[in-house]
Each structure stands twice: as structure tokens, then as C-alpha cells.
Design a protein around this motif. Structure first.
Motif, short mmCIF file in Angstrom:
data_model
loop_
_atom_site.label_atom_id
_atom_site.label_comp_id
_atom_site.label_asym_id
_atom_site.label_seq_id
_atom_site.Cartn_x
_atom_site.Cartn_y
_atom_site.Cartn_z
N HIS A 168 13.76 -21.49 -23.00
CA HIS A 168 13.38 -22.83 -23.18
C HIS A 168 14.73 -23.68 -23.18
O HIS A 168 15.74 -22.96 -23.16
CB HIS A 168 12.40 -22.98 -24.36
N SER A 169 14.28 -24.81 -23.50
CA SER A 169 15.50 -25.81 -23.20
C SER A 169 16.27 -26.38 -24.36
O SER A 169 17.14 -27.46 -24.28
CB SER A 169 14.76 -27.22 -22.73
N HIS A 170 16.52 -25.13 -25.38
CA HIS A 170 17.38 -25.37 -26.68
C HIS A 170 18.91 -24.74 -26.16
O HIS A 170 18.74 -23.66 -25.78
CB HIS A 170 16.90 -25.12 -27.86
N VAL A 171 19.80 -25.60 -26.76
CA VAL A 171 21.10 -24.72 -26.27
C VAL A 171 21.37 -23.65 -26.63
O VAL A 171 22.30 -22.69 -25.96
CB VAL A 171 22.26 -25.93 -26.66
N ASP A 172 21.00 -23.12 -27.84
CA ASP A 172 21.10 -21.74 -28.08
C ASP A 172 20.47 -20.63 -27.38
O ASP A 172 20.41 -19.43 -27.55
CB ASP A 172 20.86 -21.47 -29.47
N HIS A 173 19.89 -21.20 -26.25
CA HIS A 173 19.29 -20.26 -25.44
C HIS A 173 19.75 -20.25 -23.90
O HIS A 173 19.31 -19.68 -23.18
CB HIS A 173 17.73 -20.57 -25.41
N TYR A 174 20.91 -21.26 -23.81
CA TYR A 174 21.45 -21.19 -22.13
C TYR A 174 22.78 -21.60 -22.26
O TYR A 174 23.48 -21.11 -21.25
CB TYR A 174 20.36 -22.47 -21.58
N THR B 82 30.69 -22.24 -32.21
CA THR B 82 31.22 -23.49 -32.02
C THR B 82 32.17 -23.78 -30.44
O THR B 82 32.92 -24.69 -30.59
CB THR B 82 32.24 -23.81 -33.28
N GLY B 83 31.83 -22.90 -29.75
CA GLY B 83 32.24 -23.05 -28.40
C GLY B 83 31.60 -24.10 -27.67
O GLY B 83 30.50 -24.73 -28.03
N VAL B 84 32.24 -24.59 -26.65
CA VAL B 84 31.44 -25.66 -25.91
C VAL B 84 30.48 -25.14 -24.81
O VAL B 84 31.08 -24.22 -23.96
CB VAL B 84 32.49 -26.44 -25.09
N PRO B 85 29.39 -25.37 -24.93
CA PRO B 85 28.37 -24.88 -24.19
C PRO B 85 28.57 -25.07 -22.75
O PRO B 85 28.66 -25.97 -22.35
CB PRO B 85 26.82 -25.35 -24.89
N SER B 86 28.12 -24.21 -21.95
CA SER B 86 27.83 -24.14 -20.36
C SER B 86 26.45 -24.67 -20.02
O SER B 86 25.51 -24.49 -20.82
CB SER B 86 28.35 -23.21 -19.81
N LEU B 87 26.03 -25.09 -18.90
CA LEU B 87 24.74 -25.36 -18.42
C LEU B 87 24.69 -24.85 -16.77
O LEU B 87 25.00 -25.42 -15.81
CB LEU B 87 24.39 -26.51 -18.61
N LEU B 88 24.45 -23.61 -16.58
CA LEU B 88 24.16 -22.85 -15.32
C LEU B 88 22.72 -23.46 -14.85
O LEU B 88 21.73 -23.07 -15.30
CB LEU B 88 24.25 -21.76 -15.07
#
Length: 665
Positions: A183-189, A260-266
Motif C-alpha cells: 500500500h501507499s504509506h511510506v513505511d511500506h515502500y 530516520t533515513g531519507v525514503p526512496s520511491l522506486l
């Protein structure tokens, strides 16, 4: 004419869904005014919890340990610059299985924290593994013919990279052949980039990135418009600044806390569009159930028929979830949520031998799983139905939250306890979804805001000293909710009244110590911290990650710019600005009139100014990789017409202050 444009002023975009706090700021919180111990009333309240819930039921502890393979002796993960992005060690010093709950922690929340501290690599069933405790969420590895099919790769690339390295070390080196976002929450991608050495590797190896329909739009846009306010409130919800000890941060409800890292988005290469859609990747057969509008706007469950294993994304976890998050969001649909869970039962309920998800630990055994699904389904259905029943009897959200109780068979079921969502605020959320903010009482239609009502209340109650005297007497009786209600008026009437702020902090602190919900505890304790020490003014959230910025469409950016228009500055002004993006072949027109910014793809024939650039150039400016002036000088941006128009436009945009006041005016 030279344009003087400050990139952070033009395009400050907050990271969607993730709270990233500078480590230095967390350290400063540890040196703050010391918290108070639990009061006699708090100790009694927490002791009462031990007598009302089935603490002798140890099945969750068995499940949380089942399939354990290995764990690192220490778990501190750093980025390339040496900054700590995840540190489970700070919890290991005081949260252990052999320690009873401290007086300052609700025993039920303590139990949840103990379970969440069971970390490492676990085997769920044949060819399915999970690493838990490396971030707020779990990362799941499915063994394919050639490599790993990875589900939900955490928040930060550093934590995902560490998890991949750990499973490869223990189970043998395997490449990642596919990634699935549930799903579309940041802790999952957000950690996906950490699974690969480079984007070229993803393309070269033909790695599938699979997601539910609508994923990209919601992943990028969900928190942009109201991002500043949501991110500030998330400081409260996740307890990011609280010290890690029994009087501070204990557990976030879904896990210990956020990395607290900077998330990516593939970006996804394949979207799942309908329930029943079947896909086989690297020999792993998957059947999907679409569940949009439940825990996330775009979400899906996955059935593994060869293993009789059911992946539930975040539609069922071992806690009552949020119908409305405390950081702010659109209200979720509890009725739809229950309906999709019923569909899950009807579709695979007679086959599932293990169910697992993106937080917490699995459950095994068909009878056990079906019972669990029914109680989670009925939890959300009950909250919906009974809130609406009381609403139709004329009760307001506040009154409903005070009356509603769960039947024992739902209330005493550990996975239904309110570690993340709570019955009180979820019932109010159902009321809000149907009825909105207005209670129906005319006195609430145009009621005074806190800054105006505070002085009046204090005057009517006999002045500050009399209110303090009475509030202290109520505090000594353990009436903390009432003290918090009264003293918020005193603080808003006179934020310089130190005694009032400190007593209010003491009341909020005791409420935090009694809270079963991790976010409620964090909210209370963060409020107490700011009353005692003031509002922080450094650190906070980072700007949107590079991948998030690149994924934003021009329309999303223009929607965000629209909410930043200062109406007083824009009064009487008219502007028409054309923007042409050469690489994506899109043309947009911004029109300012009546202090409102509109945008359209119908290109104006007579604009005041036309700006021609690539979307990549715009992304570079947002990412600080060059200024507007530099891009104009290099020819990457071409401006035709009245250049002053765009300069004037920039001056109309408000810059939001992240550290706005919450518990003080």
C-alpha cells in the motif's frame, strides 16, 4: 531582469507520511526538565489493567518467537555519513521479557512493547521469511526460483539494505527479483532503493515493482497539501523527541518507532487492478485482493496458494488500527474496512494456514486465523454500527466516545486492543465521517477559539490564582482529564503563567503514563515536554525525498502552491503564467485572480509571462541542484514576456513554519 528566487521558499514539500527528526534534536530532549514519577492514582489505574485483561494468555509470545532463525546481537543502523537511522539498542536496555511493567507505563502497552522487541529473522512458513524489528514495519522475503520477492521494504534504504544483508548472510546470497508494495504509506515502500546497488541494476535485471492501482498518486500526494500541519502533529503522535526510557518513548503501537533515513520511491512497473488477479514472478504465485479505502487509499492483500499463506498488508494487525490518525488525515471507512475483511474470510478463510502482515507477528492454524479475522472484522463493524446508532439517537462525537464499549469477546481479544487506534478516537472519527465537525448545538456553531475563550473562562472562574488553586485540588484527587480541560484555558489566557503550564504538564504526563495506546502516550508526553521546555526550533522533518519530488506531477505541485497564496498580498492582483515542460510534453497555465491560484492544461494565448523548462530542471531546483538564476543563465529555463510577473508571484507564497504552537497560543 534578474530573478531573486529562493528555492526553499518556492517549493518546500514535506515528505509524505514519514517523520524524520534530526538525531541532535532527540538528544537535546534527553537533557530537558526531568519528568515526574507516576502518581498514586496512575499506579492504581495501571494495576487495575493487570486484573481486567487476560495476561495469562501467552499465545502471542509463542507466536512472536515462532520460526526464529537468528538476530544481530546489536542493532544500530547508520547511513553513509555515520548518522544513526535506526537504533533498537536504546529500547533493549529497559524493555525485556523478564521485567514487569514500570509504574509509568500501562501494562498492556508494555506487553505490546515486549512483543515488538522480539526481533530478527523468522521463518513464517516454507519459503516465506520475515525480518522484524529493523524498522517500524516488517520486511518480508519470499524465496523464488532465482532470488527474493520482497514485500514492503521498510521506510529507509539503510534499514532495508541491512535486512537484505542479514537474510543473505544466514540463508545464502540471493538477488532481489521483484518488490511488492502492499500500500501507499511510506513505511511500506521507502526502503526499496536499499535493496539494489543502483537503479541500473533494477532495469538491467528486469526487476518487477508491483503495487496496487493508484499507488503512485497516493504515495506522492496524500500528505502534500496539509503536509506541514500533519508533520508537526506527527512529532506528537510518534513521540519522536521523547527520551527512550520508562518515562518517555516505549512503543509506537505498530512497532517501536520510525527510522530516520531519507525514503526512496522506486516507481512501480506493474499495477494490480482487480481482485482475483493472479501473477507468478520468479516462480512465486500470488493472487491479489484489492482493498482500496481501508487502511490506505490504495492497498491490497495477497494469497500464496502454494503455501496456503495469506498476506494481510496492514488491513489486519495485532492492534485496533486508526479510523482517523492523530497526526491528521482523511477519515477512513470502517464499514468498507469490515466488508473487505469479510470478503477475505469468504475467499480464503477455509484454506489459510498462516496469516502474516507488515507489522507485528503472524498467526498459524486455520481455526485460529478465521477466529482472528472475524474478531477484527467485527471490531471495525461494531465501532461503525454502534457509533452511528448513538449518533442517530442524538449523541455527539464526544458523548459517543464516552459511552461506547466493546463486548467482552472483542474487548478482551489482544489483537483488538487499542495500541495504535483507540475506541475513543475511532468512534469520534465515525461521527466525523458522517456528520462533520458541528455537534448540532447552536452554541458550537460559531464558538470562540482558544485564544479568545481562555481569558473569559479564567475571568468567570475567579482569576488565575483561584483556577490554579482549584486545579491543584483536582490534580490531588487524580482528576487529570478535568485538570487538563481547565488549565488549557489558563495557558491560552496567559502563556506566561509558569505554574499553570507546569501543572498542566503534570496532568498530561499522568494521562500519558496511563495510556494503552502508543500514540496517545506520545501525544500526552510530548505536550508535557513542550509546556515545560518550550517548542523546539531546530531539526524537524526533512524536505521531500528526491524520489518523491521526481514522482510529483506538475499538477500536484501547483495544487500545493495554491494553498500557499497569501490573500492579503494577492489582493487586487491578476497574473497569467504559462509553464511548458519540454521533456514530458505538458503545458500548464497558472491564473491568479481574486486571491485564488488556478491551474489548467488549457494554454493561455496571451499570458503575462511564459516559462519553458524541463520537469527535470524543476526537480533539480527543488532538490537544490542549481538555482533558478543559474538555470536561466545556462539556458535550461527560457522566460518570455514580463519577467517581473513571476518575481511578483513568488512574493505571494507563504512559507510555513514547522514548529507552530500546539499546547500554547
Amino acid at each position: 531582469m534578474k530573478l531573486r528566487l529562493s528555492t526553499p521558499t518556492i517549493f518546500p514539500l514535506l515528505l509524505c507520511g514519514a517523520l524524520l527528526v534530526q538525531p541532535a534534536l532527540v538528544q537535546s530532549a534527553k537533557a530537558a526538565i526531568d519528568p515526574k514519577p507516576a502518581s498514586e492514582f496512575t499506579m492504581k489505574a495501571n494495576q487495575q489493567v493487570l486484573t481486567t485483561l487476560p495476561f495469562n494468555d501467552q499465545q502471542d509470545f509463542e507466536d512472536a518467537k515462532r520460526g526464529f532463525i537468528a538476530k544481530p546481537e546489536t542493532l544500530t543502523i547508520k547511513d553513509d555519513k555515520g548518522n544513526v537511522v535506526w537504533d533498537l539498542e536504546q529500547y533493549k536496555t529497559y524493555i525485556t521479557l523478564d521485567k514487569a511493567s514500570p509504574d509509568t507505563v500501562n501494562p498492556s502497552l508494555w506487553r505490546n512493547a515486549q512483543l515488538s522487541m522480539q526481533y530478527g529473522l523468522f521463518k513464517v512458513t516454507d519459503k516465506i521469511y520475515q525480518i522484524r524489528g529493523f524498522d517500524l514495519s516488517n520486511i518480508t522475503f519470499i524465496e523464488g526460483n532465482k532470488g527474493w520477492v520482497v514485500f514492503d521494504p521498510l521506510i529507509s534504504p539503510q534499514t532495508a539494505k541491512a535486512a537484505l544483508a542479514f537474510i543473505n548472510k544466514t540463508q545464502g546470497e540471493r538477488p532481489v527479483t521483484a518488490v511488492v508494495y502492499s500500500h501507499s504509506h511510506v513505511d511500506h515502500y521507502g526502503g526499496a532503493a536499499g535493496l539494489f546497488n543502483s537503479l541500473d541494476e533494477v532495469k538491467r535485471n528486469g526487476v518487477e515493482i508491483i503495487a496496487p492501482e493508484g499507488f503512485t498518486e497516493h504515495a506522492v500526494s496524500e500528505n502534500v497539501i496539509a503536509g506541514n500541519a500533519m508533520a508537526r502533529r506527527a512529532v506528537y503522535m510518534y513521540g519522536a523527541l521523547l527520551p527512550r526510557n520508562p518515562q518517555g518513548g516505549v512503543n509506537g503501537g505498530l512497532g517501536q518507532t520510525t527510522s530516520t533515513g531519507v525514503p526512496s520511491l522506486l516507481l512501480p512497473t506493474r499495477f494490480i487492478t482487480k481482485t482475483g488477479e493472479t501473477l507468478t514472478v520468479d516462480g512465486v504465485k500470488m493472487v491479489f485482493q484489492m482493498t482500496p479505502g481501508t487502511e490506505a487509499p490504495a492497498e491490497m492483500n495477497t494469497w500464496f496458494p502454494d503455501s496456503k499463506a495469506l498476506w494481510m498488508a496492514e488491513n489486519t494487525t495485532n492492534t485496533m488500527h486508526n479510523i482517523l490518525t492523530l497526526r491528521g488525515a482523511q477519515v477512513r471507512d470502517a464499514l468498507k474496512w469490515a466488508s473487505f475483511l469479510n470478503e477475505t474470510i469468504e475467499t480464503w478463510g477455509d484454506q489459510a494456514e498462516v496469516k502474516f502482515q507488515s507489522h507485528h507477528w503472524p498467526r498459524w492454524g486455520n481455526t485460529n486465523i478465521v477466529d482472528y479475522f472475524k474478531k477484527q472484522r467485527d471490531l471495525y463493524k461494531y465501532i461503525h454500527d454502534q457509533s452511528v446508532r448513538l449518533m442517530n439517537m442524538g449523541y455527539t462525537g464526544e458523548e459517543i466516545s464516552e459511552q461506547i464499549t466493546l463486548p467482552p469477546e472483542l474487548n478482551d481479544f489482544w489483537p483488538n486492543r487499542g495500541y495504535y487506534g483507540t475506541l475513543r478516537h475511532n468512534s469520534r472519527a465515525v461521527y466525523q465521517r458522517y456528520m462533520g465537525w458541528y455537534s448540532g448545538n447552536p452554541s458550537d456553531l460559531d464558538n470562540l477559539p482558544p485564544e479568545m475563550v481562555g481569558p473569559k473562562y479564567i475571568e468567570f472562574m475567579g482569576g488565575e490564582q483561584e483556577v490554579l488553586k482549584k486545579a491543584k485540588a483536582s490534580f490531588d484527587k487524580g482528576e487529570y482529564r478535568w485538570v487538563a480541560e481547565v488549565l488549557k484555558h489558563l495557558v491560552f489566557a496567559n502563556p506566561n503563567n509558569t505554574d499553570g503550564k507546569l501543572l498542566l504538564a503534570d496532568a498530561l504526563e499522568q494521562l500519558g503514563y496511563q495510556a494503552e495506546s502508543g500514540p496517545w502516550r506520545s501525544v500526552y508526553l510530548q505536550g508535557a515536554y513542550e509546556l515545560r521546555n518550550g517548542v523546539p526550533n531546530v531539526g524537524g522533518t526533512v524536505t521531500a525525498s528526491p524520489d518523491t519530488i521526481r514522482a510529483m506531477s506538475p499538477s500536484m505541485l501547483f495544487d500545493y502552491l495554491s494553498v500557499r497564496i497569501n490573500p492579503e498580498k494577492a489582493a487586487g492582483k491578476k497574473m497569467v503564467i504559462n509553464m511548458a515542460f519540454t521533456d514530458i510534453e505538458e503545458k500548464h497555465t497558472l491564473s491568479l485572480e481574486n486571491s485564488v491560484l488556478n491551474h489548467t492544461t488549457r494554454y493561455a494565448t496571451k499570458p503575462d509571462v511564459t516559462i519553458t523548462l524541463s520537469k527535470k530542471t524543476l526537480d533539480d531546483i527543488q532538490l537544490g541542484q542549481g538555482t533558478m538564476e543559474q538555470k536561466i543563465a545556462s539556458g535550461e529555463i527560457k522566460i518570455e514576456g514580463d519577467q517581473q510577473t513571476f518575481s511578483d508571484f513568488v512574493t505571494l507564497l507563504d512559507k510555513f513554519n514547522f514548529w507552530f504552537n500546539i499546547v500554547t497560543p
